[in-house]
Design a protein around this motif. Structure first.
Motif, PDB file in Angstrom:
ATOM      1  N   PHE A 172       0.846  -1.183   0.000  1.00 25.76           N
ATOM      2  CA  PHE A 172       0.000   0.000   0.000  1.00 25.76           C
ATOM      3  C   PHE A 172       0.880   1.230   0.000  1.00 25.76           C
ATOM      4  CE2 PHE A 172      -3.063  -3.078   1.496  1.00 25.76           C
ATOM      5  CZ  PHE A 172      -4.212  -2.681   0.849  1.00 25.76           C
ATOM      6  N   GLN A 173       0.543   2.171  -0.794  1.00 26.80           N
ATOM      7  CA  GLN A 173       1.315   3.398  -0.893  1.00 26.80           C
ATOM      8  C   GLN A 173       0.378   4.580  -0.635  1.00 26.80           C
ATOM      9  OE1 GLN A 173       4.691   3.869  -1.512  1.00 26.80           O
ATOM     10  NE2 GLN A 173       4.277   6.030  -1.176  1.00 26.80           N
ATOM     11  N   LEU A 174       0.820   5.490   0.201  1.00 26.50           N
ATOM     12  CA  LEU A 174       0.069   6.703   0.460  1.00 26.50           C
ATOM     13  C   LEU A 174       0.345   7.695  -0.672  1.00 26.50           C
ATOM     14  CD1 LEU A 174      -1.755   8.251   2.444  1.00 26.50           C
ATOM     15  CD2 LEU A 174       0.312   9.132   3.489  1.00 26.50           C
ATOM     16  N   VAL A 175      -0.717   8.178  -1.332  1.00 31.99           N
ATOM     17  CA  VAL A 175      -0.575   9.106  -2.447  1.00 31.99           C
ATOM     18  C   VAL A 175      -1.261  10.407  -2.072  1.00 31.99           C
ATOM     19  CG1 VAL A 175      -1.124   9.528  -4.871  1.00 31.99           C
ATOM     20  CG2 VAL A 175      -0.553   7.214  -4.110  1.00 31.99           C
ATOM     21  N   ASN A 176      -0.544  11.489  -2.278  1.00 38.19           N
ATOM     22  CA  ASN A 176      -1.097  12.816  -2.006  1.00 38.19           C
ATOM     23  C   ASN A 176      -1.490  13.474  -3.322  1.00 38.19           C
ATOM     24  OD1 ASN A 176      -0.619  12.878   0.839  1.00 38.19           O
ATOM     25  ND2 ASN A 176       1.548  13.160   0.383  1.00 38.19           N
ATOM     26  N   PHE A 177      -2.693  14.038  -3.343  1.00 37.41           N
ATOM     27  CA  PHE A 177      -3.144  14.829  -4.476  1.00 37.41           C
ATOM     28  C   PHE A 177      -3.130  16.281  -4.050  1.00 37.41           C
ATOM     29  CE2 PHE A 177      -5.077  10.721  -5.248  1.00 37.41           C
ATOM     30  CZ  PHE A 177      -4.804  10.525  -6.586  1.00 37.41           C
ATOM     31  N   ASP A 178      -2.508  17.101  -4.823  1.00 34.97           N
ATOM     32  CA  ASP A 178      -2.386  18.516  -4.511  1.00 34.97           C
ATOM     33  C   ASP A 178      -2.810  19.294  -5.754  1.00 34.97           C
ATOM     34  OD1 ASP A 178       0.323  20.663  -3.367  1.00 34.97           O
ATOM     35  OD2 ASP A 178      -1.819  20.728  -3.004  1.00 34.97           O
ATOM     36  N   VAL A 179      -3.975  19.920  -5.703  1.00 31.07           N
ATOM     37  CA  VAL A 179      -4.507  20.620  -6.862  1.00 31.07           C
ATOM     38  C   VAL A 179      -4.618  22.099  -6.520  1.00 31.07           C
ATOM     39  CG1 VAL A 179      -6.454  20.800  -8.458  1.00 31.07           C
ATOM     40  CG2 VAL A 179      -5.840  18.571  -7.479  1.00 31.07           C
ATOM     41  N   LYS A 180      -4.121  22.939  -7.418  1.00 36.23           N
ATOM     42  CA  LYS A 180      -4.187  24.377  -7.214  1.00 36.23           C
ATOM     43  C   LYS A 180      -4.915  25.009  -8.392  1.00 36.23           C
ATOM     44  CE  LYS A 180       0.081  24.612  -4.615  1.00 36.23           C
ATOM     45  NZ  LYS A 180       1.417  25.165  -4.530  1.00 36.23           N
ATOM     46  N   PHE A 181      -5.838  25.899  -8.097  1.00 31.79           N
ATOM     47  CA  PHE A 181      -6.544  26.658  -9.127  1.00 31.79           C
ATOM     48  C   PHE A 181      -6.166  28.112  -8.964  1.00 31.79           C
ATOM     49  CE2 PHE A 181      -9.197  22.995  -8.315  1.00 31.79           C
ATOM     50  CZ  PHE A 181      -9.514  22.561  -9.589  1.00 31.79           C
ATOM     51  N   ILE A 182      -5.846  28.726 -10.055  1.00 32.04           N
ATOM     52  CA  ILE A 182      -5.472  30.138 -10.015  1.00 32.04           C
ATOM     53  C   ILE A 182      -6.477  30.927 -10.829  1.00 32.04           C
ATOM     54  CG2 ILE A 182      -3.721  31.826 -10.619  1.00 32.04           C
ATOM     55  CD1 ILE A 182      -1.674  29.580 -10.282  1.00 32.04           C
ATOM     56  N   SER A 183      -7.087  31.903 -10.202  1.00 31.65           N
ATOM     57  CA  SER A 183      -8.036  32.767 -10.887  1.00 31.65           C
ATOM     58  C   SER A 183      -7.278  33.901 -11.549  1.00 31.65           C
ATOM     59  CB  SER A 183      -9.042  33.325  -9.879  1.00 31.65           C
ATOM     60  OG  SER A 183      -9.830  34.307 -10.487  1.00 31.65           O
ATOM     61  N   THR A 184      -7.286  33.938 -12.864  1.00 35.10           N
ATOM     62  CA  THR A 184      -6.578  35.007 -13.568  1.00 35.10           C
ATOM     63  C   THR A 184      -7.521  35.885 -14.378  1.00 35.10           C
ATOM     64  OG1 THR A 184      -6.151  33.534 -15.419  1.00 35.10           O
ATOM     65  CG2 THR A 184      -4.444  33.689 -13.727  1.00 35.10           C
ATOM     66  N   ILE A 185      -8.827  35.574 -14.345  1.00 37.73           N
ATOM     67  CA  ILE A 185      -9.801  36.372 -15.076  1.00 37.73           C
ATOM     68  C   ILE A 185     -10.434  37.344 -14.090  1.00 37.73           C
ATOM     69  CG2 ILE A 185     -11.928  36.334 -16.427  1.00 37.73           C
ATOM     70  CD1 ILE A 185     -11.192  33.444 -17.199  1.00 37.73           C
ATOM     71  N   GLY A 186     -10.292  38.613 -14.347  1.00 33.04           N
ATOM     72  CA  GLY A 186     -10.827  39.619 -13.440  1.00 33.04           C
ATOM     73  C   GLY A 186     -12.336  39.541 -13.317  1.00 33.04           C
ATOM     74  N   ASN A 187     -12.834  39.739 -12.120  1.00 30.52           N
ATOM     75  CA  ASN A 187     -14.263  39.765 -11.807  1.00 30.52           C
ATOM     76  C   ASN A 187     -15.004  38.480 -12.172  1.00 30.52           C
ATOM     77  OD1 ASN A 187     -14.107  42.310 -10.764  1.00 30.52           O
ATOM     78  ND2 ASN A 187     -14.625  43.295 -12.692  1.00 30.52           N
ATOM     79  N   TYR A 188     -14.330  37.358 -12.229  1.00 29.01           N
ATOM     80  CA  TYR A 188     -15.005  36.100 -12.505  1.00 29.01           C
ATOM     81  C   TYR A 188     -14.665  35.118 -11.401  1.00 29.01           C
ATOM     82  CZ  TYR A 188     -16.676  31.848 -14.559  1.00 29.01           C
ATOM     83  OH  TYR A 188     -17.344  30.683 -14.772  1.00 29.01           O
ATOM     84  N   TYR A 189     -15.690  34.610 -10.763  1.00 28.98           N
ATOM     85  CA  TYR A 189     -15.506  33.647  -9.696  1.00 28.98           C
ATOM     86  C   TYR A 189     -16.544  32.547  -9.844  1.00 28.98           C
ATOM     87  CZ  TYR A 189     -12.829  37.374  -7.625  1.00 28.98           C
ATOM     88  OH  TYR A 189     -11.905  38.356  -7.416  1.00 28.98           O
ATOM     89  N   TYR A 190     -16.147  31.331  -9.585  1.00 26.81           N
ATOM     90  CA  TYR A 190     -17.071  30.212  -9.598  1.00 26.81           C
ATOM     91  C   TYR A 190     -17.800  30.186  -8.269  1.00 26.81           C
ATOM     92  CZ  TYR A 190     -18.922  25.528  -9.541  1.00 26.81           C
ATOM     93  OH  TYR A 190     -19.763  24.460  -9.449  1.00 26.81           O
ATOM     94  N   GLU A 191     -19.119  30.076  -8.323  1.00 22.98           N
ATOM     95  CA  GLU A 191     -19.896  30.014  -7.095  1.00 22.98           C
ATOM     96  C   GLU A 191     -20.893  28.871  -7.195  1.00 22.98           C
ATOM     97  OE1 GLU A 191     -21.813  33.678  -6.177  1.00 22.98           O
ATOM     98  OE2 GLU A 191     -20.011  34.842  -6.528  1.00 22.98           O
ATOM     99  N   MET A 192     -21.081  28.184  -6.094  1.00 18.51           N
ATOM    100  CA  MET A 192     -22.135  27.189  -6.027  1.00 18.51           C
ATOM    101  C   MET A 192     -23.449  27.959  -5.960  1.00 18.51           C
ATOM    102  SD  MET A 192     -20.643  24.071  -5.699  1.00 18.51           S
ATOM    103  CE  MET A 192     -21.790  23.058  -4.846  1.00 18.51           C
ATOM    104  N   MET A 193     -24.485  27.461  -6.610  1.00 18.76           N
ATOM    105  CA  MET A 193     -25.739  28.188  -6.650  1.00 18.76           C
ATOM    106  C   MET A 193     -26.907  27.233  -6.600  1.00 18.76           C
ATOM    107  SD  MET A 193     -26.983  30.757  -9.595  1.00 18.76           S
ATOM    108  CE  MET A 193     -28.705  30.954  -9.877  1.00 18.76           C
ATOM    109  N   ASP A 194     -27.942  27.629  -5.888  1.00 20.31           N
ATOM    110  CA  ASP A 194     -29.202  26.900  -5.893  1.00 20.31           C
ATOM    111  C   ASP A 194     -29.959  27.345  -7.127  1.00 20.31           C
ATOM    112  OD1 ASP A 194     -31.634  25.748  -5.485  1.00 20.31           O
ATOM    113  OD2 ASP A 194     -32.131  26.881  -3.689  1.00 20.31           O
ATOM    114  N   ASP A 195     -29.981  26.518  -8.154  1.00 20.83           N
ATOM    115  CA  ASP A 195     -30.609  26.922  -9.407  1.00 20.83           C
ATOM    116  C   ASP A 195     -32.127  26.785  -9.374  1.00 20.83           C
ATOM    117  OD1 ASP A 195     -30.643  24.173  -9.425  1.00 20.83           O
ATOM    118  OD2 ASP A 195     -29.762  23.951 -11.403  1.00 20.83           O
TER     119      ASP A 195
END
Length: 175
Positions: A28-51
């Motif tokens: 068994f091997q322990l695996v680390n996942f490391d994910v980075k998101f960089i916002s480079t678009i001005g005034n744009y953000y992802y939001e969860m929404m109740d549609d």
């Protein structure tokens, strides 16, 4: 590994997770996942929404729950709606409805030339932000212009100018 073309003032979202993975030999091997998101678009953000909320509001108007404005096309009563929705979505309706005391039922009259169905689609757009009509787009555009509903004007102009708009043009229009 770090992103090479990263702006120094960009917003960074960082997610990390760990999991155990079994390798072919029984280890068994322990695996680390490391994910980075960089916002480079001005005034744009992802939001969860109740549609569901726009349709919930629309159904409240259909079922006349706490409605306080009666909508007419000429002399025909179309439906009752909520003053707060009209005022929030249209500066023109806001100005006219703000002059009337909030304890009484108000009335809004649309010209007969627009027709009941077009006015219903206009109101539906104010509530839900979605357009379910393609035939009466010219009349909807006139209503949007008269009542200064900019998002509806933009959507109508796209539908009028081309049957299949350019994706970049649509994105610029909606932003």
């Amino acid at each position: 590994m770090e992103a090479k073309n990263c702006q120094k003032n960009a917003e960074l979202l960082h997610f990390a997770a760990q999991t155990l993975i079994r390798i072919n030999f029984g280890f068994f091997q322990l695996v680390n996942f490391d994910v980075k998101f960089i916002s480079t678009i001005g005034n744009y953000y992802y939001e969860m929404m109740d549609d569901k909320w726009p349709t919930d509001f629309w159904m409240a108007a259909i079922n006349q729950k706490w409605t306080d404005v009666e909508i007419f096309v000429g002399t025909v009563k179309v439906m009752e709606v909520h003053r707060i929705i009209l005022c929030a979505r249209s500066p023109v309706l806001n100005e006219s409805l703000s002059k009337i005391s909030s304890g009484t039922k108000s009335e809004v009259y649309f010209q007969e030339e627009f027709g009941v169905e077009v006015v219903q689609h206009f109101l539906n757009f104010l509530y839900t932000g979605s357009l379910k009509l393609t035939d009466g787009v010219h009349q909807l555009n006139q209503l949007a212009t008269m009542y200064q509903v900019e998002t509806l004007k933009n959507v109508c102009q796209l539908n009028v100018s081309a049957s299949s708009p350019d994706v970049e043009e649509l994105t610029n229009c909606l932003i």
